[in-house]
Design a protein around this motif. Structure first.
Motif, PDB file in Angstrom:
ATOM      1  N   ARG A 131       0.851  -1.191   0.000  1.00  0.00           N
ATOM      2  CA  ARG A 131       0.000   0.000   0.000  1.00  0.00           C
ATOM      3  C   ARG A 131       0.885   1.239   0.000  1.00  0.00           C
ATOM      4  O   ARG A 131       1.648   1.465   0.935  1.00  0.00           O
ATOM      5  N   CYS A 132       0.758   2.016  -1.027  1.00  0.00           N
ATOM      6  CA  CYS A 132       1.525   3.261  -1.091  1.00  0.00           C
ATOM      7  C   CYS A 132       1.061   4.210   0.011  1.00  0.00           C
ATOM      8  O   CYS A 132      -0.153   4.319   0.281  1.00  0.00           O
ATOM      9  N   PRO A 133       1.999   4.918   0.656  1.00  0.00           N
ATOM     10  CA  PRO A 133       1.594   5.850   1.713  1.00  0.00           C
ATOM     11  C   PRO A 133       0.815   7.056   1.186  1.00  0.00           C
ATOM     12  O   PRO A 133       0.228   7.791   1.972  1.00  0.00           O
ATOM     13  N   HIS A 134       0.789   7.249  -0.129  1.00  0.00           N
ATOM     14  CA  HIS A 134       0.028   8.371  -0.682  1.00  0.00           C
ATOM     15  C   HIS A 134      -1.467   8.048  -0.663  1.00  0.00           C
ATOM     16  O   HIS A 134      -2.189   8.538   0.188  1.00  0.00           O
ATOM     17  N   LYS A 135      -1.916   7.183  -1.549  1.00  0.00           N
ATOM     18  CA  LYS A 135      -3.349   6.850  -1.611  1.00  0.00           C
ATOM     19  C   LYS A 135      -3.574   5.349  -1.758  1.00  0.00           C
ATOM     20  O   LYS A 135      -4.576   4.908  -2.320  1.00  0.00           O
ATOM     21  N   GLY A 136      -2.633   4.570  -1.263  1.00  0.00           N
ATOM     22  CA  GLY A 136      -2.838   3.122  -1.191  1.00  0.00           C
ATOM     23  C   GLY A 136      -2.568   2.349  -2.460  1.00  0.00           C
ATOM     24  O   GLY A 136      -2.994   1.194  -2.573  1.00  0.00           O
ATOM     25  N   GLY A 137      -1.878   2.935  -3.396  1.00  0.00           N
ATOM     26  CA  GLY A 137      -1.580   2.234  -4.650  1.00  0.00           C
ATOM     27  C   GLY A 137      -0.770   0.962  -4.404  1.00  0.00           C
ATOM     28  O   GLY A 137      -0.075   0.835  -3.400  1.00  0.00           O
ATOM     29  N   PRO A 138      -0.877   0.010  -5.343  1.00  0.00           N
ATOM     30  CA  PRO A 138      -0.172  -1.267  -5.194  1.00  0.00           C
ATOM     31  C   PRO A 138       1.313  -1.140  -5.525  1.00  0.00           C
ATOM     32  O   PRO A 138       1.700  -1.181  -6.692  1.00  0.00           O
ATOM     33  N   THR A 184       8.906   2.952  -7.649  1.00  0.00           N
ATOM     34  CA  THR A 184       8.023   4.061  -8.010  1.00  0.00           C
ATOM     35  C   THR A 184       6.600   3.553  -8.081  1.00  0.00           C
ATOM     36  O   THR A 184       6.303   2.585  -8.803  1.00  0.00           O
ATOM     37  N   CYS A 185       5.723   4.175  -7.321  1.00  0.00           N
ATOM     38  CA  CYS A 185       4.326   3.764  -7.279  1.00  0.00           C
ATOM     39  C   CYS A 185       3.688   3.930  -8.665  1.00  0.00           C
ATOM     40  O   CYS A 185       3.888   4.971  -9.310  1.00  0.00           O
ATOM     41  N   PRO A 186       2.905   2.948  -9.098  1.00  0.00           N
ATOM     42  CA  PRO A 186       2.321   3.037 -10.441  1.00  0.00           C
ATOM     43  C   PRO A 186       1.190   4.053 -10.561  1.00  0.00           C
ATOM     44  O   PRO A 186       0.822   4.417 -11.673  1.00  0.00           O
ATOM     45  N   LEU A 187       0.642   4.521  -9.445  1.00  0.00           N
ATOM     46  CA  LEU A 187      -0.512   5.422  -9.566  1.00  0.00           C
ATOM     47  C   LEU A 187      -0.135   6.883  -9.799  1.00  0.00           C
ATOM     48  O   LEU A 187      -0.621   7.511 -10.736  1.00  0.00           O
ATOM     49  N   HIS A 188       0.711   7.431  -8.962  1.00  0.00           N
ATOM     50  CA  HIS A 188       1.029   8.852  -9.104  1.00  0.00           C
ATOM     51  C   HIS A 188       2.526   9.137  -9.064  1.00  0.00           C
ATOM     52  O   HIS A 188       2.940  10.282  -8.982  1.00  0.00           O
ATOM     53  N   GLY A 189       3.329   8.090  -9.059  1.00  0.00           N
ATOM     54  CA  GLY A 189       4.759   8.288  -9.220  1.00  0.00           C
ATOM     55  C   GLY A 189       5.566   8.607  -7.979  1.00  0.00           C
ATOM     56  O   GLY A 189       6.729   8.999  -8.100  1.00  0.00           O
ATOM     57  N   TRP A 190       5.001   8.447  -6.810  1.00  0.00           N
ATOM     58  CA  TRP A 190       5.831   8.623  -5.617  1.00  0.00           C
ATOM     59  C   TRP A 190       6.948   7.581  -5.644  1.00  0.00           C
ATOM     60  O   TRP A 190       6.731   6.422  -6.054  1.00  0.00           O
ATOM     61  N   VAL A 191       8.123   7.985  -5.176  1.00  0.00           N
ATOM     62  CA  VAL A 191       9.265   7.081  -5.104  1.00  0.00           C
ATOM     63  C   VAL A 191       9.470   6.691  -3.644  1.00  0.00           C
ATOM     64  O   VAL A 191       9.641   7.551  -2.774  1.00  0.00           O
TER      65      VAL A 191
END
Ligand code: FES
Length: 140
Positions: free
Chosen positions: A71-78, A90-97
């Protein structure tokens, strides 16, 4: 990778092989989830735990293994579907590293993926700590 201080003896029971593994939740024990060779280089695998959040297990280009909740700490992306580069994903949803060693998001983003203790035994099996041992990325 060195053990994280948990002194429990790893189970020798093999885990479920395949793209996704299903392992029982346990406390204070190591669960064999796959072999190192089952993890793609610069890729990941999802470990599903009964009654627990999924865990993303990553293998870097130099065979280091890390595990964080999927779960990404931004919005829970995989995070397991993200791009692994160096010691980061790098998160696939919004690009957080996300730094895989610390779980911390790279600035200017702020947040932390929850790390899960993982170890690779000499025989090539990858072990995750039981559910009671999940640790926060800020803890050191
Ligand atoms: S959910 Fe991961 S960057 Fe937004």
């Amino acid at each position: 990778m060195m053990p994280d201080g948990n002194t429990s003896v790893p189970s020798r029971e093999p885990g479920v092989k395949g793209r996704d593994a299903v392992v029982p939740a346990g406390r204070g024990q190591w669960l064999a989830v796959c072999r190192l060779d089952d993890l793609p280089v610069q890729g990941s695998r999802v470990v599903r735990r009964f009654g627990q959040d999924d865990v993303a297990v990553f293998r870097t280009h130099d065979d280091r293994v890390f595990a964080v909740l999927d779960r990404c700490p931004h919005k829970g992306g995989p995070l397991s579907e993200g791009l692994v580069h160096g010691m980061s994903v790098t998160c696939p949803l919004h690009g957080w590293v996300i730094d895989l060693e610390t779980g911390q998001a790279r600035a200017p983003d702020e947040g932390c993926a929850r790390r899960v203790p993982v170890r690779v035994d000499d025989d090539g099996w990858v072990y995750l700590a039981g559910s009671g041992s999940a640790i926060d990325g800020n803890a050191e």
